[in-house]
Structures are given as structure tokens and as C-alpha cells.
Design a protein around this motif. Sequence first.
Motif, PDB file in Angstrom:
ATOM      1  N   ILE A  24     143.176  72.500  73.814  1.00 18.32           N
ATOM      2  CA  ILE A  24     144.456  71.926  73.555  1.00 18.32           C
ATOM      3  C   ILE A  24     145.338  73.170  73.351  1.00 18.32           C
ATOM      4  O   ILE A  24     145.044  74.188  72.651  1.00 18.32           O
ATOM      5  CB  ILE A  24     144.535  71.277  71.945  1.00 18.32           C
ATOM      6  N   THR A  25     146.530  72.963  74.061  1.00 17.97           N
ATOM      7  CA  THR A  25     147.583  74.083  74.061  1.00 17.97           C
ATOM      8  C   THR A  25     148.830  73.459  73.977  1.00 17.97           C
ATOM      9  O   THR A  25     149.096  72.329  74.148  1.00 17.97           O
ATOM     10  CB  THR A  25     147.258  75.423  75.052  1.00 17.97           C
TER      11      THR A  25
ATOM     12  N   GLY B 219     136.274  73.827  66.135  1.00 19.89           N
ATOM     13  CA  GLY B 219     135.815  74.676  67.147  1.00 19.89           C
ATOM     14  C   GLY B 219     136.484  75.972  67.029  1.00 19.89           C
ATOM     15  O   GLY B 219     136.288  76.495  65.869  1.00 19.89           O
ATOM     16  N   VAL B 220     137.212  76.498  67.865  1.00 21.06           N
ATOM     17  CA  VAL B 220     137.587  77.772  67.806  1.00 21.06           C
ATOM     18  C   VAL B 220     139.240  77.820  67.967  1.00 21.06           C
ATOM     19  O   VAL B 220     139.858  77.263  68.824  1.00 21.06           O
ATOM     20  CB  VAL B 220     137.132  78.826  68.946  1.00 21.06           C
ATOM     21  N   TYR B 221     139.828  78.385  66.818  1.00 19.30           N
ATOM     22  CA  TYR B 221     141.333  78.461  66.846  1.00 19.30           C
ATOM     23  C   TYR B 221     141.847  79.690  67.233  1.00 19.30           C
ATOM     24  O   TYR B 221     141.510  80.563  66.696  1.00 19.30           O
ATOM     25  CB  TYR B 221     141.793  77.869  65.439  1.00 19.30           C
ATOM     26  N   PHE B 222     142.678  79.937  68.147  1.00 14.31           N
ATOM     27  CA  PHE B 222     143.284  81.128  68.538  1.00 14.31           C
ATOM     28  C   PHE B 222     144.742  81.346  67.931  1.00 14.31           C
ATOM     29  O   PHE B 222     145.396  80.517  68.332  1.00 14.31           O
ATOM     30  CB  PHE B 222     143.109  81.211  70.287  1.00 14.31           C
ATOM     31  N   SER B 223     144.563  82.310  67.075  1.00 12.55           N
ATOM     32  CA  SER B 223     145.833  82.406  66.345  1.00 12.55           C
ATOM     33  C   SER B 223     146.898  83.259  67.229  1.00 12.55           C
ATOM     34  O   SER B 223     148.108  83.211  66.849  1.00 12.55           O
ATOM     35  CB  SER B 223     145.520  83.304  65.208  1.00 12.55           C
TER      36      SER B 223
ATOM     37  N   ILE C 266     139.964  75.378  70.870  1.00 12.68           N
ATOM     38  CA  ILE C 266     138.867  74.964  72.027  1.00 12.68           C
ATOM     39  C   ILE C 266     137.607  74.500  71.147  1.00 12.68           C
ATOM     40  O   ILE C 266     137.100  75.240  70.427  1.00 12.68           O
ATOM     41  CB  ILE C 266     138.523  76.143  72.975  1.00 12.68           C
ATOM     42  N   ARG C 267     136.993  73.343  71.393  1.00 16.81           N
ATOM     43  CA  ARG C 267     135.932  72.765  70.932  1.00 16.81           C
ATOM     44  C   ARG C 267     134.596  72.482  71.985  1.00 16.81           C
ATOM     45  O   ARG C 267     134.960  71.800  72.810  1.00 16.81           O
ATOM     46  CB  ARG C 267     136.209  71.585  70.036  1.00 16.81           C
ATOM     47  N   PHE C 268     133.549  72.891  71.668  1.00 19.17           N
ATOM     48  CA  PHE C 268     132.374  72.637  72.391  1.00 19.17           C
ATOM     49  C   PHE C 268     131.166  73.067  71.672  1.00 19.17           C
ATOM     50  O   PHE C 268     130.404  74.163  71.828  1.00 19.17           O
ATOM     51  CB  PHE C 268     132.258  73.391  73.676  1.00 19.17           C
ATOM     52  N   PRO C 269     130.602  72.197  70.498  1.00 20.77           N
ATOM     53  CA  PRO C 269     129.699  72.523  69.571  1.00 20.77           C
ATOM     54  C   PRO C 269     128.374  73.228  70.155  1.00 20.77           C
ATOM     55  O   PRO C 269     127.730  73.991  69.826  1.00 20.77           O
ATOM     56  CB  PRO C 269     129.637  71.343  68.777  1.00 20.77           C
TER      57      PRO C 269
ATOM     58  N   LYS D  80     154.370  71.802  57.380  1.00 18.40           N
ATOM     59  CA  LYS D  80     154.102  70.561  56.404  1.00 18.40           C
ATOM     60  C   LYS D  80     154.897  69.407  57.010  1.00 18.40           C
ATOM     61  O   LYS D  80     154.920  68.328  56.317  1.00 18.40           O
ATOM     62  CB  LYS D  80     154.824  71.124  54.981  1.00 18.40           C
ATOM     63  N   PHE D  81     155.751  69.654  58.112  1.00 17.97           N
ATOM     64  CA  PHE D  81     156.495  68.478  58.722  1.00 17.97           C
ATOM     65  C   PHE D  81     156.083  67.890  59.805  1.00 17.97           C
ATOM     66  O   PHE D  81     156.609  67.006  60.394  1.00 17.97           O
ATOM     67  CB  PHE D  81     157.874  68.857  58.674  1.00 17.97           C
ATOM     68  N   VAL D  82     154.678  68.137  60.161  1.00 21.89           N
ATOM     69  CA  VAL D  82     154.237  67.619  61.271  1.00 21.89           C
ATOM     70  C   VAL D  82     152.794  67.445  60.961  1.00 21.89           C
ATOM     71  O   VAL D  82     152.129  67.991  60.421  1.00 21.89           O
ATOM     72  CB  VAL D  82     154.323  68.555  62.525  1.00 21.89           C
ATOM     73  N   ASN D  83     152.064  66.174  61.417  1.00 23.74           N
ATOM     74  CA  ASN D  83     150.903  65.838  61.162  1.00 23.74           C
ATOM     75  C   ASN D  83     150.092  65.756  62.389  1.00 23.74           C
ATOM     76  O   ASN D  83     150.264  64.832  63.349  1.00 23.74           O
ATOM     77  CB  ASN D  83     150.797  64.631  60.483  1.00 23.74           C
ATOM     78  N   THR D  84     149.080  66.527  62.686  1.00 27.79           N
ATOM     79  CA  THR D  84     148.430  66.702  63.935  1.00 27.79           C
ATOM     80  C   THR D  84     146.680  66.557  63.734  1.00 27.79           C
ATOM     81  O   THR D  84     146.077  67.614  63.955  1.00 27.79           O
ATOM     82  CB  THR D  84     148.571  68.066  64.602  1.00 27.79           C
ATOM     83  N   PRO D  85     146.300  65.448  63.351  1.00 27.20           N
ATOM     84  CA  PRO D  85     144.897  65.308  62.827  1.00 27.20           C
ATOM     85  C   PRO D  85     144.046  65.615  64.390  1.00 27.20           C
ATOM     86  O   PRO D  85     142.806  66.172  64.129  1.00 27.20           O
ATOM     87  CB  PRO D  85     144.638  64.055  62.571  1.00 27.20           C
ATOM     88  N   ALA D  86     144.306  65.338  65.531  1.00 23.42           N
ATOM     89  CA  ALA D  86     143.563  65.615  66.508  1.00 23.42           C
ATOM     90  C   ALA D  86     143.473  67.061  66.728  1.00 23.42           C
ATOM     91  O   ALA D  86     142.180  67.522  67.043  1.00 23.42           O
ATOM     92  CB  ALA D  86     143.973  64.985  67.998  1.00 23.42           C
ATOM     93  N   PHE D  87     144.549  67.839  66.866  1.00 19.48           N
ATOM     94  CA  PHE D  87     144.386  69.137  66.884  1.00 19.48           C
ATOM     95  C   PHE D  87     143.749  69.850  65.737  1.00 19.48           C
ATOM     96  O   PHE D  87     142.926  70.912  65.968  1.00 19.48           O
ATOM     97  CB  PHE D  87     146.061  69.892  66.897  1.00 19.48           C
ATOM     98  N   ASP D  88     144.009  69.299  64.641  1.00 19.76           N
ATOM     99  CA  ASP D  88     143.157  69.942  63.667  1.00 19.76           C
ATOM    100  C   ASP D  88     141.620  69.681  63.529  1.00 19.76           C
ATOM    101  O   ASP D  88     141.138  70.530  62.881  1.00 19.76           O
ATOM    102  CB  ASP D  88     143.733  69.120  62.164  1.00 19.76           C
ATOM    103  N   MET D  89     141.086  68.744  63.840  1.00 17.18           N
ATOM    104  CA  MET D  89     139.951  68.475  64.259  1.00 17.18           C
ATOM    105  C   MET D  89     139.277  69.612  65.427  1.00 17.18           C
ATOM    106  O   MET D  89     138.249  70.035  64.793  1.00 17.18           O
ATOM    107  CB  MET D  89     139.497  67.015  64.735  1.00 17.18           C
ATOM    108  N   VAL D  90     139.782  69.592  66.333  1.00 13.19           N
ATOM    109  CA  VAL D  90     139.441  70.531  67.348  1.00 13.19           C
ATOM    110  C   VAL D  90     139.460  72.141  66.766  1.00 13.19           C
ATOM    111  O   VAL D  90     138.379  72.749  66.977  1.00 13.19           O
ATOM    112  CB  VAL D  90     140.235  70.138  68.717  1.00 13.19           C
ATOM    113  N   ALA D  91     140.671  72.364  66.078  1.00 14.66           N
ATOM    114  CA  ALA D  91     140.735  73.626  65.586  1.00 14.66           C
ATOM    115  C   ALA D  91     139.559  73.962  64.453  1.00 14.66           C
ATOM    116  O   ALA D  91     139.327  75.089  64.264  1.00 14.66           O
ATOM    117  CB  ALA D  91     142.089  73.852  64.873  1.00 14.66           C
TER     118      ALA D  91
END
Length: 536
Positions: free
Chosen positions: A271-272, A63-67, A297-300, A49-60
Motif C-alpha cells: 500500500i502506498t 507487516g512492515v511499515y516504511f517510515s 507491506i504485509r506477507f507474514p 487523528k482526523f483520518v481513519n484507515t483501518p485497512a492500512f493500519d492492519m497491513v502496517a
Amino acid sequence: MKEIKSVLFILLLLFSFVSSANRKDNRPNILFAISDDQSFAHTSFAGCKFVNTPAFDMVASEGVYFSNCIAGSPGCAPSRSSIVTGRHHWQNEQSGQHASSWMKKHIPFVDLLEANGYATGRTGKGVDPFQYARSVDDSLWRSTNAAGIEHSHIVYRKGTPGDERTANGISDINYFENFKYFLENVKGEKPFFFWYGAKEPHRGYEEDSWKRNNKNQDDIKKVPEFFPDNGIIRGDMLDYAVEIEWFDLHLQRMLQYLDEIGELENTIVVITADNGMPFPRAKANGYDYGIHVPMAIRFPKNFPGGRVVDDPVSFADLAPTILSITKTGSEGMLSMSGESMINILESKKQGIVDPSKKYVFSGRERHSSSRYENWGYPQRMIRSEDFLYIWNIKPERWPAGAPQRIKPGTEDELLPMYGIDEDGQHHSDWAFTDIDACPTKSYIVEHYDEPEIQPYFNLAVAKRAEVEFFDIKNDPYCLNNLAGNPEYSSIEQEMKDALMSELKKSGDPRVVGPDKEVFDSYIRYSPMREFPAPEK
């Protein structure tokens, strides 16, 4: 008539040749974005909640988010070495060690992409810090950065109208404009591989920069449990967030530009971060906040999106994955220990996609110059979805660096213990120098003898058991060492056996020799400190 037909045939051939020569190579581009020192929890996609990362969020989200992405090391140089070689850092000799030399024989996948017709380049921090060839005398060393040729000449200038930087300490490199320059002036008609290596959120920060960046300490819902909770620590974490957002801002501009020129959908975006947050018990530590990093990682076109994948994946997996995606052979590279993630990326499944990929590995040797004769703190880690096993190979050493340093310019005069001067002020460069200088470190050290702070001091700097074993699902901060607990003995033994098997298979000198201390012998080309010999 025959002459006319001959002329037409020749013109047709010429047209075919010209069209073929001008036809665009439609193999996918790759934009590889890596921040410098960011733990897995600190993206808004992950719920921070204390950081805003719209670019990462879009890709995640698209795309595929690796937890469960595990870095090759909790330190930048060895971790980045693992990315480009597809090997555990302990396989790369001095080319896997912080601030040592990069040898020619450790060929990065970037070279092979270029040989296969890709335009390659980078901006910001590459595969660093390493010493590359300084002259022809360094004949065994690589001459250029292993991440590619740098494009970082477009910079912000302090005091000018175009300087939009949100905090002092942020690099002057205009990452986006350099990326745009590369696309417009270097790429040509080739597909590209571009390494965006932000220097943020690496220290140092402008203290209290959060105050003018619309941050609020109440936005931090929970301070990591290995820190005390007060305004100093919360402010330090918000200054860290300011720099994460700077990295994400330039990434967002890159993605928008790719969309504008019609290249986004043909670009694989990765992104990492190279290792965890630059705070005590995180960066330069084998715990989860040191080695567990964000990755999306995003590649639709080929990778079904909107998925969260829980399979443990490793930095060593990136090189074989990228080579596979681009149909590039690995000839010339040394044998890789990582495995391609193509089957995971092309799957439509979520959660655990490939049950056979149960474990990934990480390790550490030297970080900063922090002990007698530049000794490191060797660790090897094995991580599953639920558990983390750490082997501290030299538990007699101080994990965060020696608590006392020899005064510069003298042979044996010691600076004060813990780096605390007569006024009670901590000097970060005097002690525990594997921890980056920061308000959090200074607060914990300066208050080390207060009963409520002493546990945090011990967590950060005290000597540790040879084996540490954690239930990550229930103990994400790695506070409860379960090594030797009968309830978990079968899991602990299985992970120990799997770790030792991998270390032997990969030829780790710490296990198979012939020189088990070789890592401490590699020359360090960054500044050195002197420390007293440890007591016998």
C-alpha cells in the motif's frame, strides 16, 4: 496380466498428468494498492487523528511499515512511471513526464509477471496520465496501460440504492467489486498481480463533505505550518480525509474477501500513494509533504511483521523487489536504478536495517501546463533518513506556475495578476496552475497582501533559491533552508556530491546532456494554457 498392468500404468500416467495440470500455482499473489495524492502523515497508523484507515493500519501493524518512503516524483505520471520501470523518471524520456506519450521500449514489470504465468489486471487509475497508442500510426507507443488491463466496468449509479459514496466527486468505480470480478472471472488458477489505483483523494472534492461524514475540525491537532490555521483550511483537509477513507474502505473489503477465500496469507499486500497531498507547497513540490508518502507491506509467510523500518526507500526499488519475490527475470526491461528491498523485508530488524542504503532520489519536470511554452520547474531531490537536499535547476521560474495567464481566445490579452478578478475572487485556472484548485489555494491567494497571510503566500508561490537543504527531523514542514549554513556544510556537500553522482550515473539529460532542455520539448497531450514570455 501384462495387459492389465499396461492399462494401470497408462491410467496412473494420465492421473499424474491431470493432477499436475490442475495443481494450483502457489507462488504469492500481489495486491498493489495506490492512492492518488496522499502525504505520509495522513494515516491513523501514523498518528493522524482526523483520518481513519483501518485497512492500512492492519497491513502496517501486521507487516512492515516504511517510515521514509520517497515517491519517484511529487506528481502522479512520473512517479508511477518510476514504480513500473524501476527507473528514475528522468531516465524514461517522455514516458516519465506528465501527460506525454508512453513508448513501447519502456517495458513495465507487469508485462514480465504476465509472461511468467501471473494473471494481471487493474481497476481505477493506472500508470497515468499518459497518451497510449491511439491507432496504428502511433507505432512506437504502447497500446495498453502500463499497469495492466483495466477492470472498472462495475460502477455506482447516482440516485440508486446501491450508491454508497460519501461525497460528490468520488469516482463512480466500485473498486472492490471490480477486484472481485477479476478474481472470479479472470484469474483462474494462476497467481495474480492486481493494481488497485484509487482516484481518491485527488481533487476535486465536494466542499464541506466532512460535515455529514462525522468529522470535526477539532480532530485536526495541528495544521501544517505552511498553511494559515482557520476553518477554511481545516475544512479542506477534512474533505481530503473523507476521500482517503474511501480508498481505505475498498482496500479493507479486498483484504476481507481474500481472507474469506483463503488467499490472504498467500498475498503480498503493498500500500502506498503516488505523491503528496493536493495542497499548496505539497503536491508538485520537492518538499517532504510532496514526495514523502505512506507505505506498508504485509506477507507474514516471508516478511517478519510488526516492524517499523526507517531506511529510506524509493519507488524505483519496487520493480526489482517484486521481480525478485516472484522469481521473474528482468530481461526485456531497460536497466533499473532501484534496488531490491528483499533483504529489508526478510529481516527481523527494525529502525535502520541496511545502513548501506543511505540515500534515495526523486525529481520533477513538468506538472500542469503552467508556464511559457509549457516549461516545467525542474527539480532533483536526494533524501536521507534525516535530511532533504533540493536542487531547483531553474530558480528564475515560478515554482507553482506563472502568476498571470493569457486570456483564452486572444493573442496577448492578460488575465488579472494572480488570477484575482475585480471582485477579489481568485480563479484557480488563471494563475499558479501547478497548484490544484482548492479552497486553501484560493484563500491564500485572495488574502496575499494581508500581513498575517503574506508569508504563506510566499511559501506557496514565490521564487526559490537554487539550493534548499532541510533538517527533516526538526523541520518536517521544510520551512528553514539550511543551505550554506556552516554548521551543516559537510552534510550538505556530501548529499550534493551523492546527488550529482547519481544523476551522472543514471544519465540525467539535465546534467550530462546532450540536450539539457529536452524535457520541455516533449509534447503534452492534455489541455494547454498560454502564458506570456518571462521578462529577460
